[in-house]
Design a protein around this motif. Structure first.
Motif, mmCIF file in Angstrom:
data_model
loop_
_atom_site.group_PDB
_atom_site.id
_atom_site.type_symbol
_atom_site.label_atom_id
_atom_site.label_comp_id
_atom_site.label_asym_id
_atom_site.label_seq_id
_atom_site.Cartn_x
_atom_site.Cartn_y
_atom_site.Cartn_z
ATOM 1 N N LEU A 145 66.460 -32.564 5.816
ATOM 2 C CA LEU A 145 65.152 -32.151 5.267
ATOM 3 C C LEU A 145 64.220 -33.298 5.383
ATOM 4 C CD1 LEU A 145 66.071 -29.625 2.398
ATOM 5 C CD2 LEU A 145 64.699 -29.261 4.559
ATOM 6 N N LEU A 146 64.707 -34.640 4.900
ATOM 7 C CA LEU A 146 63.973 -35.985 4.763
ATOM 8 C C LEU A 146 63.250 -36.137 6.234
ATOM 9 C CD1 LEU A 146 66.106 -38.101 2.492
ATOM 10 C CD2 LEU A 146 63.868 -36.861 1.890
ATOM 11 N N ARG A 147 64.057 -35.806 7.388
ATOM 12 C CA ARG A 147 63.561 -36.193 8.488
ATOM 13 C C ARG A 147 62.616 -34.984 9.144
ATOM 14 N NH1 ARG A 147 69.139 -37.427 9.359
ATOM 15 N NH2 ARG A 147 69.353 -35.172 10.366
ATOM 16 N N SER A 148 62.897 -33.754 8.802
ATOM 17 C CA SER A 148 62.021 -32.700 9.376
ATOM 18 C C SER A 148 60.777 -32.480 8.568
ATOM 19 C CB SER A 148 63.014 -31.509 9.273
ATOM 20 O OG SER A 148 63.352 -30.908 8.286
ATOM 21 N N SER A 149 60.705 -32.827 7.322
ATOM 22 C CA SER A 149 59.438 -32.458 6.560
ATOM 23 C C SER A 149 58.987 -33.870 5.974
ATOM 24 C CB SER A 149 59.984 -31.782 5.225
ATOM 25 O OG SER A 149 58.793 -31.261 4.470
ATOM 26 N N THR A 150 57.614 -33.816 6.417
ATOM 27 C CA THR A 150 56.779 -35.228 6.126
ATOM 28 C C THR A 150 56.933 -35.307 4.490
ATOM 29 O OG1 THR A 150 55.235 -34.392 7.683
ATOM 30 C CG2 THR A 150 54.504 -36.018 6.128
ATOM 31 N N PHE A 151 56.852 -34.488 3.775
ATOM 32 C CA PHE A 151 57.013 -34.866 2.340
ATOM 33 C C PHE A 151 58.073 -33.959 1.682
ATOM 34 C CE2 PHE A 151 52.488 -35.622 3.231
ATOM 35 C CZ PHE A 151 52.183 -36.784 2.690
ATOM 36 N N VAL A 152 58.705 -34.474 0.806
ATOM 37 C CA VAL A 152 59.906 -33.873 0.039
ATOM 38 C C VAL A 152 59.683 -34.094 -1.200
ATOM 39 C CG1 VAL A 152 62.502 -33.727 -0.179
ATOM 40 C CG2 VAL A 152 61.463 -33.729 2.117
ATOM 41 N N VAL A 153 59.615 -33.082 -2.321
ATOM 42 C CA VAL A 153 59.939 -33.192 -3.577
ATOM 43 C C VAL A 153 61.144 -32.875 -3.901
ATOM 44 C CG1 VAL A 153 58.756 -32.788 -5.928
ATOM 45 C CG2 VAL A 153 57.466 -32.699 -3.733
ATOM 46 N N ALA A 154 62.009 -33.973 -4.866
ATOM 47 C CA ALA A 154 63.351 -33.265 -4.996
ATOM 48 C C ALA A 154 63.479 -33.401 -6.549
ATOM 49 C CB ALA A 154 64.250 -34.427 -4.677
ATOM 50 N N ASP A 155 64.154 -32.488 -7.121
ATOM 51 C CA ASP A 155 64.144 -32.113 -8.566
ATOM 52 C C ASP A 155 65.884 -32.419 -8.945
ATOM 53 O OD1 ASP A 155 64.651 -31.356 -11.156
ATOM 54 O OD2 ASP A 155 64.194 -29.218 -10.830
ATOM 55 N N PRO B 131 55.965 -25.201 5.691
ATOM 56 C CA PRO B 131 56.910 -25.694 6.582
ATOM 57 C C PRO B 131 56.663 -26.824 7.207
ATOM 58 C CG PRO B 131 56.266 -23.296 6.708
ATOM 59 C CD PRO B 131 55.322 -24.135 5.819
ATOM 60 N N ASN B 132 57.809 -27.708 7.241
ATOM 61 C CA ASN B 132 57.856 -28.925 8.011
ATOM 62 C C ASN B 132 56.586 -30.107 7.448
ATOM 63 O OD1 ASN B 132 59.864 -28.240 9.799
ATOM 64 N ND2 ASN B 132 58.455 -27.309 11.047
ATOM 65 N N LEU B 133 56.149 -29.575 6.315
ATOM 66 C CA LEU B 133 55.226 -30.639 5.765
ATOM 67 C C LEU B 133 55.389 -31.020 4.324
ATOM 68 C CD1 LEU B 133 52.301 -32.263 6.487
ATOM 69 C CD2 LEU B 133 51.191 -30.172 5.421
ATOM 70 N N ALA C 193 47.034 -32.405 -1.409
ATOM 71 C CA ALA C 193 45.812 -32.884 -1.147
ATOM 72 C C ALA C 193 46.194 -33.960 -0.118
ATOM 73 C CB ALA C 193 45.041 -33.477 -2.057
ATOM 74 N N GLU C 194 46.782 -34.812 -0.100
ATOM 75 C CA GLU C 194 47.245 -35.992 0.951
ATOM 76 C C GLU C 194 47.825 -35.320 1.893
ATOM 77 O OE1 GLU C 194 49.390 -40.069 1.241
ATOM 78 O OE2 GLU C 194 49.195 -39.395 -0.536
ATOM 79 N N ALA C 195 48.745 -34.253 2.054
ATOM 80 C CA ALA C 195 49.414 -33.725 2.943
ATOM 81 C C ALA C 195 48.344 -32.865 3.859
ATOM 82 C CB ALA C 195 50.680 -32.765 2.547
ATOM 83 N N SER C 196 47.431 -32.197 3.110
ATOM 84 C CA SER C 196 46.517 -31.434 3.768
ATOM 85 C C SER C 196 45.636 -32.129 4.710
ATOM 86 C CB SER C 196 45.658 -30.572 3.088
ATOM 87 O OG SER C 196 46.338 -29.581 2.273
ATOM 88 N N LYS C 197 45.176 -33.358 4.226
ATOM 89 C CA LYS C 197 44.460 -34.292 4.936
ATOM 90 C C LYS C 197 45.158 -35.021 6.170
ATOM 91 C CE LYS C 197 42.328 -37.628 2.631
ATOM 92 N NZ LYS C 197 42.132 -38.727 1.765
ATOM 93 N N SER C 198 46.607 -35.254 5.926
ATOM 94 C CA SER C 198 47.435 -35.823 6.978
ATOM 95 C C SER C 198 47.525 -34.738 8.167
ATOM 96 C CB SER C 198 48.793 -36.113 6.493
ATOM 97 O OG SER C 198 49.775 -36.473 7.474
ATOM 98 N N ASP C 199 47.653 -33.479 7.822
ATOM 99 C CA ASP C 199 47.776 -32.417 8.737
ATOM 100 C C ASP C 199 46.549 -32.062 9.446
ATOM 101 O OD1 ASP C 199 49.277 -30.430 9.918
ATOM 102 O OD2 ASP C 199 48.470 -28.968 8.746
ATOM 103 N N SER C 200 45.453 -32.352 8.862
ATOM 104 C CA SER C 200 44.080 -32.183 9.343
ATOM 105 C C SER C 200 43.906 -33.292 10.563
ATOM 106 C CB SER C 200 42.874 -32.139 8.473
ATOM 107 O OG SER C 200 43.229 -31.052 7.589
ATOM 108 N N SER C 201 44.216 -34.506 10.085
ATOM 109 C CA SER C 201 43.998 -35.480 11.074
ATOM 110 C C SER C 201 44.733 -35.575 12.258
ATOM 111 C CB SER C 201 44.552 -36.920 10.045
ATOM 112 O OG SER C 201 43.561 -37.139 9.084
ATOM 113 N N ALA C 202 46.127 -35.021 11.906
ATOM 114 C CA ALA C 202 46.995 -34.952 13.122
ATOM 115 C C ALA C 202 46.541 -33.905 14.213
ATOM 116 C CB ALA C 202 48.321 -34.542 12.790
#
Length: 333
Positions: free
Chosen positions: A16-26, A52-54, A109-118
């Motif tokens: 999951l760490l490889r396939s998703s840009t951001f991962v939140v772990a509880d 998915p994948n982000l 918010a950072e992820a959305s910006k990263s996705d838009s930039s890509a």
């Protein structure tokens, strides 16, 4: 509605760490009262912000996954750890819903910006901007332009396709618009191997570099029926540093690689066909040249395809081209 992914093994978490840009772990425990108290807030964030994948939300039972908890120094529950491209970027200890919400929404918010930039990067070639198949690693520069175009060499290249310098073209690969087919009416802007699946790339640099990572883009056709002729993506890559010339294929068999990398199917971004290759940074601190040996591919074809290579790290002072220095070679190498 997306729910957090329950982690059942270290291998699953690493994937999951490889396939998703951001991962939140509880990191939680069944006997932990504060863990139960904050669980509804965490579930709500996962339902609202998972992509998915982000952005992927996970739950890790520390009693069942002690090796993962130990690897990240988790000693109190709950602990929330945020990863960006497999690296820890934030840690929240304790049941603090306000802090957790603040950190995760900022992440979204950072992820959305990263996705838009890509997405913008995919269409930036017309404006002359550099195309990237993935985001640049934080704190490091694109140093691809430090290669010496007069000295670069590529062994076993099929002459019907691009030249070695094609790999360093800063434009968007034309194959992203044509199912791997590339542009028509012009020379292919990618390279393929010739007599078998192996390629040997020699990259001399104009300055002494610290090389942090590589991005490799490979876009084989997706609708070819003849699997034997359809080129493969690279699978095994061997890296050598500070060589004065390109290695022969037999020569490489006798020299230990500085690093060997194995790419799996999930390492390739489905939108850009790009895999990120993190190097053992300590091994690539003073680099005047790289040899990239594409050993084999991800299938049974005798063809290998590479569209782009980008290099990230830190550039040093330019050196006089001519004689390449060999640093740290062991006797007999």
């Amino acid at each position: 509605m997306a729910h957090p992914v329950q982690i059942s093994s270290k291998e699953q978490f690493d994937s999951l760490l490889r396939s998703s840009t951001f991962v939140v772990a509880d990191f939680y425990a069944d006997w932990c009262g504060p863990c139960h108290a904050i669980a509804p807030a965490y579930e709500q964030l996962a339902a609202q912000l998972s992509r998915p994948n982000l952005i992927t939300f996970t739950k890790i039972n520390v009693d069942n996954q002690q090796d993962i908890a130990k690897a990240y120094g988790v000693t109190a529950m709950p602990t929330f750890i945020v990863f960006e491209r497999s690296r820890v970027v934030n840690t929240i200890r304790g049941a603090n819903p306000q802090k957790l919400t603040e950190v995760v929404r900022k992440l979204a918010a950072e992820a959305s910006k990263s996705d838009s930039s890509a997405e913008a990067g995919e269409s930036s070639a017309a404006g002359g901007a550099v195309w990237y198949g993935a985001a640049a690693p934080k704190g490091y520069d694109d140093i691809s332009d430090q290669y010496d175009p007069k000295g670069v060499e590529l062994l076993n290249r099929d002459s019907d396709f691009g030249l070695a310098k094609t790999l360093f073209d800063s434009s968007k690969p034309s194959s992203l618009d044509g199912k791997g087919k590339g542009k028509t009416g012009g020379a292919p802007d990618w390279i393929e191997s010739d007599t078998d699946e192996q390629l040997m790339l020699f990259i001399p640099f104009q300055s002494r570099l610290k090389v942090h990572s590589l991005q490799i883009t490979s876009l084989p056709p997706t609708d070819d029926e003849d699997d034997d002729e359809t080129p493969m993506r690279p699978k095994t890559i061997q890296l050598y540093s500070n060589r004065s010339h390109v290695l022969g294929f037999d020569e490489a068999d006798d020299i230990p690689a500085v690093q060997t990398v194995t790419l799996d199917a999930q390492d390739w971004d489905p939108k850009t066909g790009t895999a990120k290759v993190d190097l053992r940074f300590v091994k690539f601190q003073s680099v005047t040249s790289l040899v990239v040996f594409f050993v084999d591919g991800d299938g049974d074809s005798e063809k290998l395809r590479v569209d782009r290579i980008r290099i990230f790290g830190e550039a040093g002072e330019k050196r006089e081209m001519g004689k390449l220095e060999k640093i740290g070679d062991e006797p007999g190498e």
